[in-house]
Design a protein around this motif. Sequence first.
Motif, PDB file in Angstrom:
ATOM      1  N   PRO A   4       0.832  -1.211   0.000  1.00 44.15           N
ATOM      2  CA  PRO A   4       0.000   0.000   0.000  1.00 44.15           C
ATOM      3  C   PRO A   4       0.864   1.257   0.000  1.00 44.15           C
ATOM      4  O   PRO A   4       1.984   1.265   0.510  1.00 44.15           O
ATOM      5  CB  PRO A   4      -0.789  -0.125   1.315  1.00 44.15           C
ATOM      6  CG  PRO A   4       0.046  -1.003   2.182  1.00 44.15           C
ATOM      7  CD  PRO A   4       0.712  -1.986   1.250  1.00 44.15           C
ATOM      8  N   ASN A   5       0.336   2.303  -0.616  1.00 45.87           N
ATOM      9  CA  ASN A   5       1.044   3.572  -0.629  1.00 45.87           C
ATOM     10  C   ASN A   5       1.130   4.141   0.781  1.00 45.87           C
ATOM     11  O   ASN A   5       0.145   4.137   1.529  1.00 45.87           O
ATOM     12  CB  ASN A   5       0.318   4.577  -1.532  1.00 45.87           C
ATOM     13  CG  ASN A   5       0.390   4.184  -2.990  1.00 45.87           C
ATOM     14  OD1 ASN A   5       1.359   3.586  -3.425  1.00 45.87           O
ATOM     15  ND2 ASN A   5      -0.651   4.524  -3.747  1.00 45.87           N
ATOM     16  N   ARG A   6       2.292   4.618   1.135  1.00 47.60           N
ATOM     17  CA  ARG A   6       2.492   5.215   2.451  1.00 47.60           C
ATOM     18  C   ARG A   6       2.307   6.724   2.335  1.00 47.60           C
ATOM     19  O   ARG A   6       2.942   7.386   1.522  1.00 47.60           O
ATOM     20  CB  ARG A   6       3.887   4.884   2.993  1.00 47.60           C
ATOM     21  CG  ARG A   6       4.069   3.401   3.280  1.00 47.60           C
ATOM     22  CD  ARG A   6       5.476   3.111   3.765  1.00 47.60           C
ATOM     23  NE  ARG A   6       5.746   3.742   5.055  1.00 47.60           N
ATOM     24  CZ  ARG A   6       5.395   3.210   6.232  1.00 47.60           C
ATOM     25  NH1 ARG A   6       4.739   2.056   6.262  1.00 47.60           N
ATOM     26  NH2 ARG A   6       5.685   3.816   7.357  1.00 47.60           N
ATOM     27  N   LEU A   7       1.383   7.241   3.135  1.00 45.13           N
ATOM     28  CA  LEU A   7       1.062   8.663   3.143  1.00 45.13           C
ATOM     29  C   LEU A   7       1.600   9.294   4.421  1.00 45.13           C
ATOM     30  O   LEU A   7       1.905   8.593   5.391  1.00 45.13           O
ATOM     31  CB  LEU A   7      -0.453   8.853   3.041  1.00 45.13           C
ATOM     32  CG  LEU A   7      -1.123   8.151   1.852  1.00 45.13           C
ATOM     33  CD1 LEU A   7      -2.637   8.223   1.987  1.00 45.13           C
ATOM     34  CD2 LEU A   7      -0.671   8.771   0.542  1.00 45.13           C
ATOM     35  N   THR A   8       1.692  10.610   4.434  1.00 45.26           N
ATOM     36  CA  THR A   8       2.187  11.317   5.606  1.00 45.26           C
ATOM     37  C   THR A   8       1.108  12.238   6.147  1.00 45.26           C
ATOM     38  O   THR A   8       0.557  13.070   5.416  1.00 45.26           O
ATOM     39  CB  THR A   8       3.438  12.153   5.266  1.00 45.26           C
ATOM     40  OG1 THR A   8       4.455  11.285   4.767  1.00 45.26           O
ATOM     41  CG2 THR A   8       3.968  12.861   6.509  1.00 45.26           C
ATOM     42  N   CYS A   9       0.799  12.072   7.424  1.00 43.87           N
ATOM     43  CA  CYS A   9      -0.211  12.891   8.089  1.00 43.87           C
ATOM     44  C   CYS A   9       0.267  14.342   8.154  1.00 43.87           C
ATOM     45  O   CYS A   9       1.383  14.617   8.607  1.00 43.87           O
ATOM     46  CB  CYS A   9      -0.459  12.352   9.494  1.00 43.87           C
ATOM     47  SG  CYS A   9      -1.603  13.343  10.495  1.00 43.87           S
ATOM     48  N   LEU A  10      -0.566  15.271   7.720  1.00 48.61           N
ATOM     49  CA  LEU A  10      -0.183  16.677   7.734  1.00 48.61           C
ATOM     50  C   LEU A  10      -0.066  17.238   9.148  1.00 48.61           C
ATOM     51  O   LEU A  10       0.675  18.197   9.374  1.00 48.61           O
ATOM     52  CB  LEU A  10      -1.193  17.515   6.947  1.00 48.61           C
ATOM     53  CG  LEU A  10      -1.069  17.507   5.429  1.00 48.61           C
ATOM     54  CD1 LEU A  10      -2.060  18.480   4.812  1.00 48.61           C
ATOM     55  CD2 LEU A  10       0.345  17.880   4.998  1.00 48.61           C
ATOM     56  N   ALA A  11      -0.757  16.646  10.103  1.00 43.78           N
ATOM     57  CA  ALA A  11      -0.756  17.181  11.464  1.00 43.78           C
ATOM     58  C   ALA A  11       0.409  16.668  12.300  1.00 43.78           C
ATOM     59  O   ALA A  11       1.115  17.441  12.942  1.00 43.78           O
ATOM     60  CB  ALA A  11      -2.074  16.863  12.157  1.00 43.78           C
ATOM     61  N   ALA A  29      -7.343  12.142  12.982  1.00 42.58           N
ATOM     62  CA  ALA A  29      -8.706  12.344  12.490  1.00 42.58           C
ATOM     63  C   ALA A  29      -9.732  12.100  13.584  1.00 42.58           C
ATOM     64  O   ALA A  29     -10.746  12.807  13.676  1.00 42.58           O
ATOM     65  CB  ALA A  29      -8.967  11.437  11.297  1.00 42.58           C
ATOM     66  N   ASP A  30      -9.474  11.102  14.435  1.00 43.98           N
ATOM     67  CA  ASP A  30     -10.424  10.771  15.500  1.00 43.98           C
ATOM     68  C   ASP A  30     -10.487  11.829  16.592  1.00 43.98           C
ATOM     69  O   ASP A  30     -11.433  11.840  17.389  1.00 43.98           O
ATOM     70  CB  ASP A  30     -10.054   9.419  16.122  1.00 43.98           C
ATOM     71  CG  ASP A  30     -10.361   8.249  15.201  1.00 43.98           C
ATOM     72  OD1 ASP A  30     -11.103   8.440  14.223  1.00 43.98           O
ATOM     73  OD2 ASP A  30      -9.850   7.143  15.456  1.00 43.98           O
ATOM     74  N   LYS A  31      -9.498  12.703  16.654  1.00 44.38           N
ATOM     75  CA  LYS A  31      -9.446  13.712  17.713  1.00 44.38           C
ATOM     76  C   LYS A  31     -10.041  15.050  17.300  1.00 44.38           C
ATOM     77  O   LYS A  31     -10.052  15.991  18.091  1.00 44.38           O
ATOM     78  CB  LYS A  31      -7.995  13.916  18.161  1.00 44.38           C
ATOM     79  CG  LYS A  31      -7.392  12.701  18.858  1.00 44.38           C
ATOM     80  CD  LYS A  31      -5.940  12.967  19.244  1.00 44.38           C
ATOM     81  CE  LYS A  31      -5.333  11.748  19.941  1.00 44.38           C
ATOM     82  NZ  LYS A  31      -3.904  11.982  20.289  1.00 44.38           N
ATOM     83  N   ILE A  32     -10.542  15.159  16.087  1.00 49.30           N
ATOM     84  CA  ILE A  32     -11.103  16.433  15.629  1.00 49.30           C
ATOM     85  C   ILE A  32     -12.407  16.737  16.373  1.00 49.30           C
ATOM     86  O   ILE A  32     -13.336  15.929  16.348  1.00 49.30           O
ATOM     87  CB  ILE A  32     -11.363  16.408  14.108  1.00 49.30           C
ATOM     88  CG1 ILE A  32     -10.052  16.248  13.347  1.00 49.30           C
ATOM     89  CG2 ILE A  32     -12.076  17.684  13.676  1.00 49.30           C
ATOM     90  CD1 ILE A  32     -10.232  16.100  11.851  1.00 49.30           C
ATOM     91  N   PRO A  33     -12.504  17.894  17.030  1.00 51.44           N
ATOM     92  CA  PRO A  33     -13.726  18.252  17.781  1.00 51.44           C
ATOM     93  C   PRO A  33     -14.766  18.926  16.883  1.00 51.44           C
ATOM     94  O   PRO A  33     -15.062  20.111  17.017  1.00 51.44           O
ATOM     95  CB  PRO A  33     -13.190  19.201  18.849  1.00 51.44           C
ATOM     96  CG  PRO A  33     -12.052  19.905  18.164  1.00 51.44           C
ATOM     97  CD  PRO A  33     -11.427  18.880  17.248  1.00 51.44           C
ATOM     98  N   TRP A  34     -15.317  18.151  15.945  1.00 50.48           N
ATOM     99  CA  TRP A  34     -16.296  18.706  15.016  1.00 50.48           C
ATOM    100  C   TRP A  34     -17.474  19.327  15.770  1.00 50.48           C
ATOM    101  O   TRP A  34     -17.950  18.783  16.766  1.00 50.48           O
ATOM    102  CB  TRP A  34     -16.834  17.615  14.100  1.00 50.48           C
ATOM    103  CG  TRP A  34     -15.847  16.994  13.167  1.00 50.48           C
ATOM    104  CD1 TRP A  34     -15.324  15.735  13.236  1.00 50.48           C
ATOM    105  CD2 TRP A  34     -15.266  17.593  11.993  1.00 50.48           C
ATOM    106  NE1 TRP A  34     -14.460  15.507  12.200  1.00 50.48           N
ATOM    107  CE2 TRP A  34     -14.392  16.626  11.415  1.00 50.48           C
ATOM    108  CE3 TRP A  34     -15.389  18.840  11.385  1.00 50.48           C
ATOM    109  CZ2 TRP A  34     -13.671  16.882  10.260  1.00 50.48           C
ATOM    110  CZ3 TRP A  34     -14.660  19.094  10.232  1.00 50.48           C
ATOM    111  CH2 TRP A  34     -13.810  18.120   9.676  1.00 50.48           C
ATOM    112  N   ILE A  35     -17.956  20.445  15.280  1.00 48.05           N
ATOM    113  CA  ILE A  35     -19.204  21.021  15.788  1.00 48.05           C
ATOM    114  C   ILE A  35     -20.341  20.391  14.989  1.00 48.05           C
ATOM    115  O   ILE A  35     -20.537  20.704  13.814  1.00 48.05           O
ATOM    116  CB  ILE A  35     -19.217  22.551  15.654  1.00 48.05           C
ATOM    117  CG1 ILE A  35     -18.133  23.167  16.537  1.00 48.05           C
ATOM    118  CG2 ILE A  35     -20.599  23.107  16.035  1.00 48.05           C
ATOM    119  CD1 ILE A  35     -18.028  24.677  16.425  1.00 48.05           C
TER     120      ILE A  35
END
Length: 237
Positions: A4-11, A29-35
């Motif tokens: 699989p292609n290895r990607l780099t998290c921007l954060a 992604a799981d830690k984003i406090p979406w409103i």
Amino acid sequence: MLAPNRLTCLACHAAYTSPGELPLCRNCADKIPWILQPRCATCGRPETCMDCVRRKDSYFERNRSAVSYNPQMKGWLGIYKYRGHEEMRRLIGSMLLHAYNLHKHEAVVGSADCSEMITYVPLSDKRLTERGFNQSQQLAEELGRKTGLPVIPLLQRTRHTDKQSFKTRVDRIEDLQGVFAVDPSAKDKHKALFSSSKVTLYVVDDVYTTGSTLNECAKAIKKEFHSVDICGISWAR
């Protein structure tokens, strides 16, 4: 070849292999406090908002933000805005689509006969020289790519102001009085765009704190284009 292609998290810059809608690893992604459910109908805050209750004159219809401004979101913005990692525009700009969709879901805008456009909060020449880019402009352009809506430069700052993050609510209001105006060249260039019977203009900014910036932007725009409905789209609230 089948790896699989290895990607780099921007954060966090961790490697990941399962791409999602955002350029993030699963942990970030799981830690984003979406409103998800705005409680204040005016500013979109997920809890009761005294700033909107106390505001005497409001020139914008409403604001919607993508996330709550917690320490992690503050860190992400710092990486982008103050450390100059402009690739973060792809992440934060893409997240603005959630705020736009909140407007649409609430049936605030977007009727069949309504034209929609995007503009952004301008920087002073001094701040633009210091930072090298206008984050609000970059975020507006990312949102424009996601929605297909036109992005128009419309506003200018009439004077430089110090950073608003260090000021009280009263100081913000006083400091921003009359600081924005419609650029004369933009007024002539875009006059025809505001000639239709119903226009909604989204003003993009990174963080909505007291609403003073958005309100002053809306006031300046309303002075020149009386019938336009102005809505705020900010990344964090």
